[in-house]
Design a protein around this motif. Structure first.
Motif, PDB file in Angstrom:
ATOM      1  N   ASP A  15     -29.246 -34.270  -4.560  1.00 52.59           N
ATOM      2  CA  ASP A  15     -29.078 -35.489  -3.775  1.00 52.59           C
ATOM      3  C   ASP A  15     -28.204 -35.265  -2.549  1.00 52.59           C
ATOM      4  O   ASP A  15     -28.567 -35.647  -1.427  1.00 52.59           O
ATOM      5  N   SER A  16     -27.048 -34.643  -2.728  1.00 51.85           N
ATOM      6  CA  SER A  16     -26.196 -34.382  -1.565  1.00 51.85           C
ATOM      7  C   SER A  16     -26.851 -33.370  -0.635  1.00 51.85           C
ATOM      8  O   SER A  16     -26.664 -33.428   0.591  1.00 51.85           O
ATOM      9  N   SER A  17     -27.646 -32.455  -1.184  1.00 49.41           N
ATOM     10  CA  SER A  17     -28.356 -31.481  -0.357  1.00 49.41           C
ATOM     11  C   SER A  17     -29.329 -32.164   0.588  1.00 49.41           C
ATOM     12  O   SER A  17     -29.403 -31.847   1.787  1.00 49.41           O
ATOM     13  N   VAL A  18     -30.081 -33.126   0.064  1.00 48.02           N
ATOM     14  CA  VAL A  18     -31.065 -33.827   0.892  1.00 48.02           C
ATOM     15  C   VAL A  18     -30.367 -34.809   1.839  1.00 48.02           C
ATOM     16  O   VAL A  18     -30.848 -35.048   2.958  1.00 48.02           O
ATOM     17  N   ALA A  19     -29.229 -35.361   1.430  1.00 51.03           N
ATOM     18  CA  ALA A  19     -28.458 -36.200   2.352  1.00 51.03           C
ATOM     19  C   ALA A  19     -28.073 -35.390   3.588  1.00 51.03           C
ATOM     20  O   ALA A  19     -28.208 -35.856   4.729  1.00 51.03           O
ATOM     21  N   ALA A  20     -27.601 -34.162   3.374  1.00 49.37           N
ATOM     22  CA  ALA A  20     -27.259 -33.285   4.501  1.00 49.37           C
ATOM     23  C   ALA A  20     -28.497 -32.919   5.308  1.00 49.37           C
ATOM     24  O   ALA A  20     -28.473 -32.898   6.552  1.00 49.37           O
ATOM     25  N   LEU A  21     -29.589 -32.630   4.624  1.00 45.64           N
ATOM     26  CA  LEU A  21     -30.849 -32.283   5.299  1.00 45.64           C
ATOM     27  C   LEU A  21     -31.304 -33.411   6.217  1.00 45.64           C
ATOM     28  O   LEU A  21     -31.677 -33.172   7.381  1.00 45.64           O
ATOM     29  N   ARG A  22     -31.275 -34.631   5.742  1.00 43.74           N
ATOM     30  CA  ARG A  22     -31.741 -35.767   6.537  1.00 43.74           C
ATOM     31  C   ARG A  22     -30.880 -35.964   7.790  1.00 43.74           C
ATOM     32  O   ARG A  22     -31.401 -36.236   8.870  1.00 43.74           O
ATOM     33  N   LEU A  23     -29.576 -35.861   7.626  1.00 45.68           N
ATOM     34  CA  LEU A  23     -28.694 -36.034   8.777  1.00 45.68           C
ATOM     35  C   LEU A  23     -28.887 -34.907   9.788  1.00 45.68           C
ATOM     36  O   LEU A  23     -28.901 -35.147  11.003  1.00 45.68           O
ATOM     37  N   ARG A  24     -29.038 -33.687   9.313  1.00 48.50           N
ATOM     38  CA  ARG A  24     -29.255 -32.567  10.238  1.00 48.50           C
ATOM     39  C   ARG A  24     -30.563 -32.728  10.991  1.00 48.50           C
ATOM     40  O   ARG A  24     -30.640 -32.501  12.206  1.00 48.50           O
ATOM     41  N   GLU A  25     -31.619 -33.154  10.294  1.00 49.55           N
ATOM     42  CA  GLU A  25     -32.911 -33.346  10.946  1.00 49.55           C
ATOM     43  C   GLU A  25     -32.868 -34.481  11.963  1.00 49.55           C
ATOM     44  O   GLU A  25     -33.655 -34.505  12.909  1.00 49.55           O
ATOM     45  N   ALA A  26     -31.944 -35.416  11.777  1.00 51.20           N
ATOM     46  CA  ALA A  26     -31.790 -36.525  12.732  1.00 51.20           C
ATOM     47  C   ALA A  26     -30.924 -36.131  13.925  1.00 51.20           C
ATOM     48  O   ALA A  26     -30.709 -36.948  14.829  1.00 51.20           O
ATOM     49  N   GLY A  27     -30.443 -34.893  13.925  1.00 55.10           N
ATOM     50  CA  GLY A  27     -29.637 -34.414  15.041  1.00 55.10           C
ATOM     51  C   GLY A  27     -28.166 -34.767  14.948  1.00 55.10           C
ATOM     52  O   GLY A  27     -27.426 -34.620  15.929  1.00 55.10           O
ATOM     53  N   GLU A  28     -27.729 -35.211  13.790  1.00 54.73           N
ATOM     54  CA  GLU A  28     -26.332 -35.594  13.600  1.00 54.73           C
ATOM     55  C   GLU A  28     -25.446 -34.343  13.507  1.00 54.73           C
ATOM     56  O   GLU A  28     -25.749 -33.417  12.751  1.00 54.73           O
ATOM     57  N   PRO A  29     -24.347 -34.279  14.261  1.00 55.30           N
ATOM     58  CA  PRO A  29     -23.400 -33.160  14.106  1.00 55.30           C
ATOM     59  C   PRO A  29     -22.649 -33.301  12.783  1.00 55.30           C
ATOM     60  O   PRO A  29     -21.831 -34.221  12.624  1.00 55.30           O
ATOM     61  N   ILE A  30     -22.931 -32.433  11.839  1.00 56.31           N
ATOM     62  CA  ILE A  30     -22.365 -32.587  10.499  1.00 56.31           C
ATOM     63  C   ILE A  30     -21.754 -31.295   9.984  1.00 56.31           C
ATOM     64  O   ILE A  30     -22.014 -30.201  10.506  1.00 56.31           O
ATOM     65  N   ALA A  31     -20.951 -31.441   8.954  1.00 55.55           N
ATOM     66  CA  ALA A  31     -20.419 -30.329   8.184  1.00 55.55           C
ATOM     67  C   ALA A  31     -20.424 -30.757   6.729  1.00 55.55           C
ATOM     68  O   ALA A  31     -20.509 -31.949   6.409  1.00 55.55           O
ATOM     69  N   GLY A  32     -20.323 -29.799   5.831  1.00 55.58           N
ATOM     70  CA  GLY A  32     -20.248 -30.104   4.415  1.00 55.58           C
ATOM     71  C   GLY A  32     -18.823 -29.954   3.910  1.00 55.58           C
ATOM     72  O   GLY A  32     -18.001 -29.262   4.522  1.00 55.58           O
ATOM     73  N   LEU A  33     -18.522 -30.618   2.805  1.00 51.21           N
ATOM     74  CA  LEU A  33     -17.224 -30.451   2.158  1.00 51.21           C
ATOM     75  C   LEU A  33     -17.435 -30.495   0.653  1.00 51.21           C
ATOM     76  O   LEU A  33     -18.047 -31.423   0.125  1.00 51.21           O
ATOM     77  N   PHE A  34     -16.940 -29.459  -0.012  1.00 49.91           N
ATOM     78  CA  PHE A  34     -17.037 -29.381  -1.464  1.00 49.91           C
ATOM     79  C   PHE A  34     -15.687 -29.732  -2.059  1.00 49.91           C
ATOM     80  O   PHE A  34     -14.662 -29.158  -1.689  1.00 49.91           O
ATOM     81  N   MET A  35     -15.682 -30.701  -2.984  1.00 47.71           N
ATOM     82  CA  MET A  35     -14.448 -31.144  -3.625  1.00 47.71           C
ATOM     83  C   MET A  35     -14.325 -30.556  -5.020  1.00 47.71           C
ATOM     84  O   MET A  35     -15.258 -30.653  -5.826  1.00 47.71           O
ATOM     85  N   GLN A  36     -13.186 -29.943  -5.304  1.00 54.86           N
ATOM     86  CA  GLN A  36     -12.867 -29.583  -6.677  1.00 54.86           C
ATOM     87  C   GLN A  36     -11.927 -30.652  -7.207  1.00 54.86           C
ATOM     88  O   GLN A  36     -10.831 -30.845  -6.687  1.00 54.86           O
ATOM     89  N   ASN A  37     -12.358 -31.341  -8.244  1.00 50.66           N
ATOM     90  CA  ASN A  37     -11.597 -32.482  -8.739  1.00 50.66           C
ATOM     91  C   ASN A  37     -11.147 -32.349 -10.184  1.00 50.66           C
ATOM     92  O   ASN A  37     -10.469 -33.246 -10.688  1.00 50.66           O
TER      93      ASN A  37
END
Length: 378
Positions: A15-37
């Protein structure tokens, strides 16, 4: 150097993978962040390292930078300590609700802002709509995956800075998009279990923090008296929740039908677990509840008295109810029809159609056994 506008919470799942994919395909400047909780305590299959590797692999596939943050101390203080206290008191908490409020939409949001981002994005199935200067939390298009129930503690500040790229999608389409993009998480199984802690034997896990205290299992009497005869032993009342069938280890009992047993009540002070036969036991039925202080997504309730629908557990069908907002901020709710196993500690979430109004922790109900135990304890 491109300024990052949105930071995506990368969990290592599809789910988070496709969320990032959709934003990148829309041209949004994005980065990922992995949380250890969660600091692994060796009590089960904690897959944080596997998830971390998958998050890195997805960001590599999408050409995104990825950041890492350790929120394990914040998780313990803001979520898990409360989780344990609630179970010790005999209630059944919902850690996913508190985890969203305290970690994903507080510490993660702060971390994104520290990286210069304006927004965060997650793989939750929900939608945000801005109308008349206010933000509204809406159910997801895929009602079978809708997660607004777990997000009802969010407010205007969080929703204004949040994007849910999957809100309009069906889960089957999310899987297909991940497969078409060659994402390594396309076929990965959805995570279950306690938020950020993962899948493990729940009773064994809880016993590491709340030592077992053996006591009686008593069958409620058929003549309307709650104190029936002892028919077994339990390892601790806090290991059980209302309506639970599994784990009771009650075999054939002389004088009773060969029907399944269900938990219908817990007397924490006397360490007694009450059970009855039949999923529709009257001891599990209630028509009214009282909450702790309610949270309203709009900042205030729609009225002091109003009609809406409610859920008292995730994926429950909408139930018609009348809500009265009390002077101290709590709510009293009366349902149009009796409800089964409404459980103190769980979340009451209120809806007006597709709009999530907010909610509160359930404090008490008018279930007959709960009322009896309250009178006896007074």
């Amino acid at each position: 150097m491109t300024t990052v506008r949105t930071v995506v919470g990368m969990s290592g799942g599809v789910d988070s993978s496709v969320a990032a994919l959709r934003l990148r395909e829309a041209g949004e400047p994005i980065a990922g962040l992995f949380m250890q909780n969660w600091a692994d305590d060796g009590s089960g299959d904690c897959r944080a390292e596997d998830d971390r590797r998958d998050a890195v692999a997805v960001c590599g596939r999408l050409g995104l930078p990825i950041h890492f943050r350790d929120f394990s101390r914040e998780y313990w203080d803001g979520v898990f300590a409360h989780f344990l206290a609630e179970y010790a008191a005999g209630r059944t908490p919902n850690p996913d609700v508190l985890c969203n409020r305290e970690i994903k939409f507080k510490h993660f949001l702060d971390a994104a802002h520290s990286l210069g981002a304006e927004f965060i994005a997650t793989g939750h199935y929900a939608r945000v709509e801005r109308r008349e200067g206010r933000h509204r939390l809406l159910r997801a298009a895929d009602r079978s995956k809708d997660q607004s129930y777990f997000l009802h503690q969010l407010g205007q500040t969080q929703l204004a800075a949040t994007r849910f790229p999957l809100g309009e999608l069906l889960k089957v389409d999310v899987r297909a998009m991940a497969q078409a993009a060659g994402l390594p998480t396309a076929a990965k199984k959805d995570s279950t279990g306690i938020c950020f802690i993962g899948e493990r034997d729940f009773r064994d896990f809880l016993a590491r923090y709340l030592p077992a205290r053996e006591g009686e299992i008593r069958a409620v009497a058929g003549d309307g008296r709650p104190d029936g005869r002892a028919i077994g032993r339990h390892a601790g009342v806090f290991y059980f929740t209302l309506g639970q069938r599994e784990g009771l280890n009650i075999g054939g009992v002389r004088g009773f039908d060969a029907a399944p047993w269900y938990v219908v009540g817990k007397d924490v002070a006397r360490n007694v677990l009450y059970v009855d036969q039949g999923t529709d036991s009257p001891w599990l039925r209630s028509q009214a509840l009282w909450s702790e202080t309610a949270h309203w997504i709009a900042g205030s309730p729609p009225a002091r008295r109003f009609a809406c629908t409610a859920q008292t557990r995730y994926r429950q069908p909408d139930e018609d109810c009348e809500v009265q907002v009390l002077d101290d901020g709590r709510v009293q709710v009366r349902f149009a029809r009796p409800q089964r196993a409404v459980t103190p500690g769980q979340s009451l979430v209120l809806y007006d159609g597709e709009v999530c109004l907010g909610g509160a922790v359930i404090a008490a109900t008018d279930a007959p056994l709960e009322q009896h135990l309250k009178v006896n304890a007074a």
